[in-house]
Design an enzyme around this catalytic site. Sequence first.
Site, mmCIF file in Angstrom:
data_model
loop_
_atom_site.group_PDB
_atom_site.id
_atom_site.type_symbol
_atom_site.label_atom_id
_atom_site.label_comp_id
_atom_site.label_asym_id
_atom_site.label_seq_id
_atom_site.Cartn_x
_atom_site.Cartn_y
_atom_site.Cartn_z
ATOM 1 N N CYS A 1 -5.144 -3.153 3.015
ATOM 2 C CA CYS A 1 -4.832 -2.977 4.434
ATOM 3 C C CYS A 1 -6.035 -3.130 5.367
ATOM 4 C CB CYS A 1 -4.136 -1.625 4.630
ATOM 5 S SG CYS A 1 -3.258 -1.473 6.212
ATOM 6 N N LYS B 1 -9.931 1.041 -1.903
ATOM 7 C CA LYS B 1 -9.974 0.787 -0.466
ATOM 8 C C LYS B 1 -11.355 1.194 0.030
ATOM 9 C CE LYS B 1 -7.249 1.351 3.768
ATOM 10 N NZ LYS B 1 -5.996 1.893 4.337
ATOM 11 N N GLU C 1 0.840 -1.204 0.000
ATOM 12 C CA GLU C 1 0.000 0.000 0.000
ATOM 13 C C GLU C 1 0.879 1.260 0.000
ATOM 14 O OE1 GLU C 1 -3.623 1.894 2.716
ATOM 15 O OE2 GLU C 1 -2.153 0.557 3.648
#
Length: 512
Positions: A373, A339, A264
């Site tokens: 993440c 995300k 990321e």
Amino acid sequence: MIDSAKIELRNLRVKDYEELKISMIKSYHMMPDEYWSKGEIKTLVNKFPEGQLCIVIDNKIAGCALSIIVDYDKFDDTHTYESILGGENFSTHSKNGNVIYGIDVFIHPEYRGMRLGRRLYEARKELCEHLNLKAIVFGGRIPNYAKYADELTPKKYIEKVKLQEIHDPVLSFQLSNDFHVKKVIKGYLSGDHESKEFATLMEWNNIYYTKPENLIKVTKTVVRLGLVQWQMRLFKDYDALVAQIEFFVDAVSNYQSDFILFPELFNAPLMAQFNHLSEPEAIRGLSDYTDRLLDTFREFAVNYNINIITGSMPQAVGEHMYNVGFLCRRDGSYERYEKIHITPAEESAWGMKGGSQVETFDTDCGKVGIQICYDVEFPELSRLMCEDGMNILFVPFMTDTQNGYSRVKICAQARAVENECYVAIAGSVGNLPKVDNMDIQYAQSAVFTPSDFAFPVNGIKAEATPNTESTLLVDIDLDLLKELHNFGSVRNLQDRRKDLYTLKRKKLKLTD
């Protein structure tokens, strides 16, 4: 009047939906709320228009047969109705599949007894032959079984239906149309009390099928993953960053890896030149590099013959900033992912906004999912991807402290167990003293597995050395997952209590 009416067999159209809905409600008298939505019908018509058949009498939908094409080699004979559909997007449909899978057939009660069902079945068979597909397969209900369940096993019940000692309105019809029972499936359709949730797996074989000559095996079963544990360092300029990217792509591709995974926000070092600006302005400056990096990654994917998961980068869309990444396939095509869950720090420092697309992606190594993440800490996303057929989940991450890393690691391992899939995580190490909010990094990249006899006892296939720049090369066997789904010590996917809970994907209505 019906005898003299014109009977038209044709492909279903989206504009037929209102008439179709009326016919469905009349046909599903036992399950009035279980008819197909307009969105689902639209998806089926768009994906496989030839496979959606209807019979029209006096402008009314008198009957309908819906189907998809699946690569049946990816499934097994103990699948469920839900798993074969692939969700409301019918993600299991593949134009390169080998079997027509029937997902519904119904006749309006007013028109029963006219052999309309036979016409629909014959049309399906002609389509199967025309498309040179191996077979037609579907799960058939046995609605009269509940009357005999106390005295007959499903096997005995089917035998008596075959001998015409018992009439079953569904099975008897299917047997008379040249379908044979391949297997009895338990728990096929949740809530089918008339069949006691049993179903007959029915099959019709296309005797004219000619197996295509496969010069190259398209879908691999043993897949090699390359994970980059990226060292955060200041680069002289953009070209220096790209040179480091190419170094890793070159090195990992030399080992014939199928995938390479970057972390990321791996391009954060380029933000040093914007450090005199506010944090929201700095991240927006970094986003100016995203399109250039995408072009670079797409070029590398083709030149080095490797599927690249680019980690993540900021991207400005109008007034909003998103954390996104790209799957760059080695055939030159690419996909964008977002995300979904933004951390409090991302929101307060950079004004990041969460994405709206939960998707899986087809590759030459099967379906994959990608979560950035924090997303891996929300089990619903992984379960939706799993229901779409995901076998490998990639998680590019960035954590500054060991406790932050532990959250990612522990949740990633849980996702591997509960979804019976592989999970690969890759993060950054080192520090960026001249970039605000990016001071230190901690990571230990790894590949996690389910925990059963065919896998490592601790569920860890491989781990990199913590906090050191390196690559991790790992082979995973997708066939082991198929075996686990059916013969594992526990079966997390099969044993879900769908009678108590369900998970559904919602469509977000965007205002911008």
